[in-house]
Design an enzyme around this catalytic site. Sequence first.
Site, mmCIF file in Angstrom:
data_model
loop_
_atom_site.group_PDB
_atom_site.id
_atom_site.type_symbol
_atom_site.label_atom_id
_atom_site.label_comp_id
_atom_site.label_asym_id
_atom_site.label_seq_id
_atom_site.Cartn_x
_atom_site.Cartn_y
_atom_site.Cartn_z
ATOM 1 N N ARG A 12 0.816 -1.212 0.000
ATOM 2 C CA ARG A 12 0.000 0.000 0.000
ATOM 3 C C ARG A 12 0.861 1.280 0.000
ATOM 4 O O ARG A 12 0.340 2.387 -0.079
ATOM 5 C CB ARG A 12 -0.916 -0.017 1.230
ATOM 6 C CG ARG A 12 -2.253 0.722 1.085
ATOM 7 C CD ARG A 12 -2.215 2.214 1.349
ATOM 8 N NE ARG A 12 -3.511 2.851 1.170
ATOM 9 C CZ ARG A 12 -4.204 3.430 2.135
ATOM 10 N NH1 ARG A 12 -3.744 3.449 3.369
ATOM 11 N NH2 ARG A 12 -5.365 3.998 1.881
ATOM 12 N N SER A 13 2.156 1.109 0.045
ATOM 13 C CA SER A 13 3.045 2.258 0.147
ATOM 14 C C SER A 13 3.482 2.741 -1.226
ATOM 15 O O SER A 13 4.196 2.033 -1.943
ATOM 16 C CB SER A 13 4.285 1.872 0.960
ATOM 17 O OG SER A 13 5.343 2.793 0.759
ATOM 18 N N PRO A 14 3.115 3.960 -1.617
ATOM 19 C CA PRO A 14 3.600 4.471 -2.899
ATOM 20 C C PRO A 14 5.113 4.604 -2.930
ATOM 21 O O PRO A 14 5.748 4.382 -3.962
ATOM 22 C CB PRO A 14 2.910 5.830 -3.042
ATOM 23 C CG PRO A 14 2.515 6.216 -1.656
ATOM 24 C CD PRO A 14 2.237 4.945 -0.935
ATOM 25 N N SER A 16 7.202 2.644 -1.455
ATOM 26 C CA SER A 16 7.763 1.315 -1.704
ATOM 27 C C SER A 16 7.807 1.038 -3.203
ATOM 28 O O SER A 16 8.803 0.537 -3.730
ATOM 29 C CB SER A 16 6.922 0.248 -0.989
ATOM 30 O OG SER A 16 7.100 0.292 0.416
#
Length: 214
Positions: A12-14, A16
């Site tokens: 869910r981490s942009p 990442s």
Amino acid sequence: MSQTFDLFWSFRSPYSYLLTPRIVDLCRDHDVICNVRIVYPIAVRHADFFAQADPLWAPYLVKDTYRTAEFLGLPYRWPRPDPVVMDPATRTYPAAQPHIHRLSHLGVAAAEQGRGLAFIDQVSALIWNGHTDNWHEGNHLANAAARADLDLADLDAKIAADPAHYISQVETNQADQRKRGHYGVPLMVLNGEPFFGQDRFDQLKWRLEQKAVL
């Protein structure tokens, strides 16, 4: 001798997603191994996190992620659907999370087969590059897994046979993440030294150069 580092990472981490192509290039071009450690996003671990966040937090995140993607030359758009289901009325996150739990457990399964980095590279691009609506439907995930030399049905079957194992692995990763010195993603850890954020990638490379790895 190969140098290994841990990568604590969330679907869910942009940030990442924005980091991952550089990690792929690093491991392709040098004797470096990335040990992918999947964690649940902060919204799942702390359901009221964003409800309590400063109102400036989200607008800056949007501006910064689009700017960073432009700077890196990467296609980018907030996913449709979001990997994490949110209650818009309360800005909190229900316990039932069909997308992020499946994705996270698939990531663990891929890592256990030695294909963790390839899997997160392909799947995060599918989710975040803006080219695919409804990335969770049809053959989108199966095709992304195939590009990582994995069989999605096989991964799903492994998870269905022992779901507690994959939940436990994510929880272990989250505990180890905090022990390494941070709770956020992406977090790279080299010989116990944490590098938090996609903007610390160059410092990770610098440290590897000091160790004569690069």
